[in-house]
Motif scaffolding. Structure first.
Motif, short mmCIF file in Angstrom:
data_model
loop_
_atom_site.label_atom_id
_atom_site.label_comp_id
_atom_site.label_asym_id
_atom_site.label_seq_id
_atom_site.Cartn_x
_atom_site.Cartn_y
_atom_site.Cartn_z
N ALA A 57 0.86 -1.47 -0.29
CA ALA A 57 0.29 0.36 -0.09
C ALA A 57 1.01 1.01 -0.25
O ALA A 57 2.17 1.13 1.17
CB ALA A 57 -0.87 0.15 1.13
N GLY A 58 0.34 2.34 -0.36
CA GLY A 58 0.93 3.51 -0.92
C GLY A 58 2.22 3.77 -1.76
O GLY A 58 3.20 4.22 -2.41
N LYS A 59 2.70 2.07 -2.52
CA LYS A 59 4.09 1.67 -2.96
C LYS A 59 2.73 2.38 -4.63
O LYS A 59 2.49 1.68 -4.70
CB LYS A 59 4.47 0.86 -3.36
N LYS A 60 4.27 2.93 -5.87
CA LYS A 60 3.82 2.97 -6.77
C LYS A 60 3.97 1.75 -8.08
O LYS A 60 5.46 1.23 -7.51
CB LYS A 60 5.13 4.27 -7.86
N ILE A 61 3.00 1.03 -8.85
CA ILE A 61 3.28 -0.30 -9.49
C ILE A 61 4.52 0.50 -10.36
O ILE A 61 4.12 1.64 -11.14
CB ILE A 61 2.34 -0.08 -9.83
N VAL A 62 5.40 -0.71 -10.35
CA VAL A 62 6.47 0.26 -10.99
C VAL A 62 6.21 -1.00 -12.73
O VAL A 62 6.71 -2.25 -12.23
CB VAL A 62 7.92 -0.52 -11.16
N LEU A 63 6.33 -0.23 -14.17
CA LEU A 63 5.36 -0.98 -15.11
C LEU A 63 6.98 -0.54 -15.98
O LEU A 63 7.70 0.27 -16.43
CB LEU A 63 4.63 -0.33 -15.89
N GLY A 64 7.79 -1.67 -16.54
CA GLY A 64 8.43 -1.95 -17.51
C GLY A 64 8.48 -1.89 -18.66
O GLY A 64 8.15 -3.05 -18.90
N PHE A 65 8.33 -1.49 -20.26
CA PHE A 65 7.81 -1.64 -20.82
C PHE A 65 8.94 -1.58 -21.91
O PHE A 65 10.33 -0.73 -22.32
CB PHE A 65 7.39 -0.25 -21.17
N SER A 66 8.90 -2.22 -23.14
CA SER A 66 10.22 -2.75 -23.94
C SER A 66 9.90 -1.80 -25.61
O SER A 66 8.33 -3.08 -25.66
CB SER A 66 11.13 -3.84 -24.02
N GLN A 67 9.95 -0.95 -26.21
CA GLN A 67 9.51 -0.73 -26.76
C GLN A 67 10.11 -0.70 -28.03
O GLN A 67 10.93 -1.30 -28.56
CB GLN A 67 8.62 0.67 -27.56
N VAL A 68 9.41 -1.71 -29.50
CA VAL A 68 9.92 -1.84 -30.60
C VAL A 68 11.61 -1.54 -31.46
O VAL A 68 12.45 -1.00 -31.31
CB VAL A 68 9.37 -2.35 -32.18
N GLY A 69 10.95 0.05 -31.14
CA GLY A 69 11.63 1.12 -31.94
C GLY A 69 10.64 2.63 -32.19
O GLY A 69 9.79 2.71 -31.14
N ALA A 70 11.29 3.50 -33.42
CA ALA A 70 10.33 4.74 -34.16
C ALA A 70 10.44 4.74 -34.71
O ALA A 70 11.02 5.74 -35.23
CB ALA A 70 10.88 5.81 -32.97
#
Length: 350
Positions: A57-70
């Motif tokens: 509780a109170g801790k931010k959810i941490v999301l790791g996201f790897s995108q293909v590119g741009a």
């Protein structure tokens, strides 16, 4: 004798306790019997516990996201949607750009595992070669969500869900429009195809869906097909080569708008009129593509919605809360003729 009886009773009691504990562990599987009577290893138990536990509780959810590119306008819109949606959700987003290289994505996912993020999400550069790193995430108790593109792993327990378009259906829509346009053709209709990145899910599936439908009309013939890597520059380069090699091109089918836009440059440089001398079909419906369609340079666009951020953030919440979610979530999309693109363009968000 009494001592032996006491010891026997203790052993029976211990056995009953072990049995009760084993039955209790089946609650997560709806009470169904465990496929094996062998207890989980300590590492597996730790992994299961971590995967089932939401952040404190109170801790931010941490999301790791790897995108293909741009590599395209679509990808830029997709990245912006994910970043904006993560900020709105109050998540801490660790973002990595793979620059269209699988090795960069694998490295990023391993970094996310080391950082002990709560959830890993990524859009795979290609379909194959993911089992090892996905198993590492699973062993670490970190759930994985696929967005936009799928993997071809036979072990579907390695990820929680796949959110994205039905690329085969996109190819079918492109093919069906072409079949309808040329249903009365008396001569061969020569088609050139600009494929997406070799080995990627959208390239494989958009090709397969298109071919599945156009084979119903023997006059529709793909005379050349080559990757344009989903980029405008490569689309122009490959189209230039097609025009030099083939003097009788009737139709261009491009797996995304950026390649189609590059091809339009090549067609115009060759003194031809895109949309008239060569009919153009594309996929994505990003703003630049819709502008070209509204001008009649692209005849038909199959939409591929990049705004997956809100759906991804909801999936992250559901996974961490232990809520059951479908393993496949298909986004809703439509198609546009030139006239429809002109009408829709003022309200487009991407």
């Amino acid at each position: 004798m009494i001592g032996k009886k006491k010891r026997g009773a203790s052993l029976v009691l211990a056995s009953l306790m072990l049995f009760a504990a084993a039955c209790g562990s089946n609650k997560d599987n709806g009470g169904s019997p465990s496929p094996s009577a062998v207890p989980s290893s300590p590492a597996a138990q730790a992994s299961e516990s971590a995967a089932a536990s939401p952040p404190a509780a109170g801790k931010k959810i941490v999301l790791g996201f790897s995108q293909v590119g741009a590599e395209s306008g679509w990808r830029t819109a997709n990245t912006n949607s994910i970043k904006e949606s993560a900020a709105e959700a109050g998540f801490e987003l660790k973002f990595s750009d793979a620059q269209q290289k699988q090795e960069n994505q694998i490295k990023a996912i391993r970094t996310f595992i080391q950082q002990k993020v709560d959830v890993i999400a990524f859009s795979p550069v290609v379909e194959s070669g993911w089992d090892t790193v996905l198993k590492e995430a699973q062993d670490a108790g970190i759930p994985v969500i696929l967005t936009d593109r799928a993997v071809d792993s036979k072990d579907t327990t390695l990820y929680k869900t796949f959110i994205g378009s039905d690329f085969v259906e996109e190819g079918r829509k492109a093919g069906q429009w072409l079949v309808d346009q040329y249903k009365d053709a008396q001569e061969d209709v020569n088609i050139v195809e600009l494929q997406g990145t070799t080995g990627s899910a959208p390239a494989n599936d958009r090709k397969a869906g298109f071919e599945e439908v156009i084979k119903s009309n023997g006059k529709l013939k793909v005379i050349a097909s080559q990757t344009g890597d989903f980029t405008r520059a490569k689309g122009k380069e490959v189209m230039q080569a097609f025009l030099k090699a083939h003097k009788d091109i009737d139709v261009l089918y491009a797996h995304n708008d950026d390649m189609a836009l590059g091809a339009i440059q090549a067609i115009e440089a060759a003194g031809l009129v895109p949309g008239k001398d060569i009919v153009i079909i594309s996929v994505d419906a990003v703003k630049d593509g819709m502008i070209a369609a509204s001008e009649g340079k692209i005849n038909f666009i199959v939409e591929c919605n990049p705004l997956l951020g809100p759906q991804l953030m909801q999936a992250v919440r559901d996974v961490l809360a232990g809520t059951e979610i479908p393993q496949r979530v298909v986004t809703e999309e439509t198609t546009f003729t030139s006239e429809q693109a002109k009408a829709a363009l003022p309200d487009r968000k991407y």
